[in-house]
Design a protein around this motif. Sequence first.
Motif, PDB file in Angstrom:
ATOM      1  N   ASN A  24       0.595  -1.103   0.019  1.00 12.79           N
ATOM      2  CA  ASN A  24       0.021  -0.041  -0.244  1.00 12.79           C
ATOM      3  C   ASN A  24       0.670   1.217  -0.106  1.00 12.79           C
ATOM      4  OD1 ASN A  24      -2.524  -1.265  -0.095  1.00 12.79           O
ATOM      5  ND2 ASN A  24      -2.439  -1.708   2.245  1.00 12.79           N
ATOM      6  N   PRO A  25       0.413   2.349  -0.882  1.00 14.04           N
ATOM      7  CA  PRO A  25       1.104   3.338  -0.555  1.00 14.04           C
ATOM      8  C   PRO A  25       0.913   4.230   0.640  1.00 14.04           C
ATOM      9  CG  PRO A  25      -0.626   3.738  -2.187  1.00 14.04           C
ATOM     10  CD  PRO A  25      -0.770   2.210  -1.831  1.00 14.04           C
ATOM     11  N   GLY A  26       1.802   5.130   0.799  1.00 13.61           N
ATOM     12  CA  GLY A  26       1.718   5.779   2.170  1.00 13.61           C
ATOM     13  C   GLY A  26       2.980   6.204   2.706  1.00 13.61           C
ATOM     14  N   GLN A  27       2.961   6.678   3.956  1.00 12.59           N
ATOM     15  CA  GLN A  27       4.152   7.180   4.740  1.00 12.59           C
ATOM     16  C   GLN A  27       4.497   5.652   5.408  1.00 12.59           C
ATOM     17  OE1 GLN A  27       5.030  10.249   4.686  1.00 12.59           O
ATOM     18  NE2 GLN A  27       7.015   9.883   6.111  1.00 12.59           N
ATOM     19  N   TRP A  28       5.896   5.568   5.237  1.00  8.43           N
ATOM     20  CA  TRP A  28       6.358   4.146   5.811  1.00  8.43           C
ATOM     21  C   TRP A  28       7.440   4.715   7.205  1.00  8.43           C
ATOM     22  CZ3 TRP A  28       5.466  -1.046   4.750  1.00  8.43           C
ATOM     23  CH2 TRP A  28       4.501  -1.257   3.966  1.00  8.43           C
ATOM     24  N   THR A  29       7.625   3.860   7.943  1.00  8.53           N
ATOM     25  CA  THR A  29       8.736   4.155   8.744  1.00  8.53           C
ATOM     26  C   THR A  29       9.443   2.957   9.076  1.00  8.53           C
ATOM     27  OG1 THR A  29       7.317   5.842  10.206  1.00  8.53           O
ATOM     28  CG2 THR A  29       9.116   4.636  11.199  1.00  8.53           C
ATOM     29  N   THR A  30      10.679   2.831   9.061  1.00  3.43           N
ATOM     30  CA  THR A  30      11.698   1.570   8.974  1.00  3.43           C
ATOM     31  C   THR A  30      12.500   1.634  10.184  1.00  3.43           C
ATOM     32  OG1 THR A  30      11.700   1.103   6.696  1.00  3.43           O
ATOM     33  CG2 THR A  30      13.429   0.271   8.091  1.00  3.43           C
ATOM     34  N   SER A  31      12.584   0.849  11.067  1.00  3.84           N
ATOM     35  CA  SER A  31      13.515   0.663  12.014  1.00  3.84           C
ATOM     36  C   SER A  31      14.242  -0.765  12.157  1.00  3.84           C
ATOM     37  CB  SER A  31      12.865   0.694  13.619  1.00  3.84           C
ATOM     38  OG  SER A  31      12.113  -0.275  13.786  1.00  3.84           O
ATOM     39  N   GLY A  32      15.444  -0.672  12.691  1.00  6.72           N
ATOM     40  CA  GLY A  32      16.164  -1.865  12.631  1.00  6.72           C
ATOM     41  C   GLY A  32      17.442  -1.559  13.514  1.00  6.72           C
ATOM     42  N   THR A  33      18.204  -2.619  13.382  1.00  3.18           N
ATOM     43  CA  THR A  33      19.604  -2.702  14.263  1.00  3.18           C
ATOM     44  C   THR A  33      20.525  -3.560  13.424  1.00  3.18           C
ATOM     45  OG1 THR A  33      19.015  -4.585  15.500  1.00  3.18           O
ATOM     46  CG2 THR A  33      18.351  -2.605  16.472  1.00  3.18           C
ATOM     47  N   VAL A  34      21.826  -3.254  13.824  1.00  5.73           N
ATOM     48  CA  VAL A  34      22.996  -3.851  13.140  1.00  5.73           C
ATOM     49  C   VAL A  34      23.120  -5.250  14.257  1.00  5.73           C
ATOM     50  CG1 VAL A  34      25.613  -4.016  12.846  1.00  5.73           C
ATOM     51  CG2 VAL A  34      24.106  -1.955  11.947  1.00  5.73           C
ATOM     52  N   THR A  35      22.958  -6.391  13.669  1.00  9.99           N
ATOM     53  CA  THR A  35      23.275  -7.545  14.635  1.00  9.99           C
ATOM     54  C   THR A  35      24.590  -8.043  14.763  1.00  9.99           C
ATOM     55  OG1 THR A  35      22.371  -9.056  12.984  1.00  9.99           O
ATOM     56  CG2 THR A  35      20.818  -7.933  14.470  1.00  9.99           C
ATOM     57  N   ALA A  36      25.556  -8.125  13.637  1.00 11.26           N
ATOM     58  CA  ALA A  36      26.754  -8.673  13.583  1.00 11.26           C
ATOM     59  C   ALA A  36      27.434  -7.656  12.705  1.00 11.26           C
ATOM     60  CB  ALA A  36      26.452  -9.954  13.146  1.00 11.26           C
ATOM     61  N   VAL A  37      28.789  -7.342  12.706  1.00 10.77           N
ATOM     62  CA  VAL A  37      29.829  -6.928  11.953  1.00 10.77           C
ATOM     63  C   VAL A  37      31.086  -7.461  12.067  1.00 10.77           C
ATOM     64  CG1 VAL A  37      31.001  -4.611  11.482  1.00 10.77           C
ATOM     65  CG2 VAL A  37      28.671  -4.634  12.483  1.00 10.77           C
ATOM     66  N   ASP A  38      31.524  -7.828  11.144  1.00 10.10           N
ATOM     67  CA  ASP A  38      33.052  -8.679  11.006  1.00 10.10           C
ATOM     68  C   ASP A  38      33.973  -7.642  10.116  1.00 10.10           C
ATOM     69  OD1 ASP A  38      35.285 -10.080  11.095  1.00 10.10           O
ATOM     70  OD2 ASP A  38      34.505 -11.552   9.803  1.00 10.10           O
ATOM     71  N   MET A  39      34.874  -6.875  10.746  1.00  8.14           N
ATOM     72  CA  MET A  39      35.877  -6.101   9.751  1.00  8.14           C
ATOM     73  C   MET A  39      36.986  -6.202  10.501  1.00  8.14           C
ATOM     74  SD  MET A  39      35.185  -1.991   8.870  1.00  8.14           S
ATOM     75  CE  MET A  39      36.299  -1.095   9.882  1.00  8.14           C
ATOM     76  N   PRO A  40      38.054  -6.372   9.614  1.00  4.68           N
ATOM     77  CA  PRO A  40      39.428  -6.570  10.087  1.00  4.68           C
ATOM     78  C   PRO A  40      39.713  -5.178  10.805  1.00  4.68           C
ATOM     79  CG  PRO A  40      39.314  -7.235   7.809  1.00  4.68           C
ATOM     80  CD  PRO A  40      37.968  -6.553   8.050  1.00  4.68           C
TER      81      PRO A  40
END
Length: 150
Positions: A24-40
Amino acid sequence: MKCVFVAVAIAALSVTAAGAGEINPGQWTTSGTVTAVDMPGMPPEMLGMMKKRPISHSYCLTQAEIDKGPKRMFSEGNGECSYSKFNMAGGRLNAVMQCKGPQGNAQMTMLGTYTPDSYSSVNIMVMDGPQGKMRMTTKLSGKRTGPCKG
């Protein structure tokens, strides 16, 4: 790294919410989190900061954008991202997108589910950067909050 991640994350958020005829069209809100990071060479405190910082994005998704289809929405932008795989149907999303940026190339795999007014996905981004290969996993959810705000 931050600019490429933000651009890829926003594209992922928008694609997750845009299935022709199923969203459906309209105003959307997204939320989230970084759950894992692997970086040298990433200090543990930086990893902790990334996991604590929430991802939040609000946007208007118009019927015209939905009618164009999610793949086309991103090819009209700066042209830095393209899909090698895209399947969004029947309440399921399975896509792979490649992006080129000044700090390196990235590939985002998106797996999720959606309804006309909500979605959730797990996105895995692998990026080649100056310090080596980085892998980041994010968990996102979104919902339609009403008509677009003028």
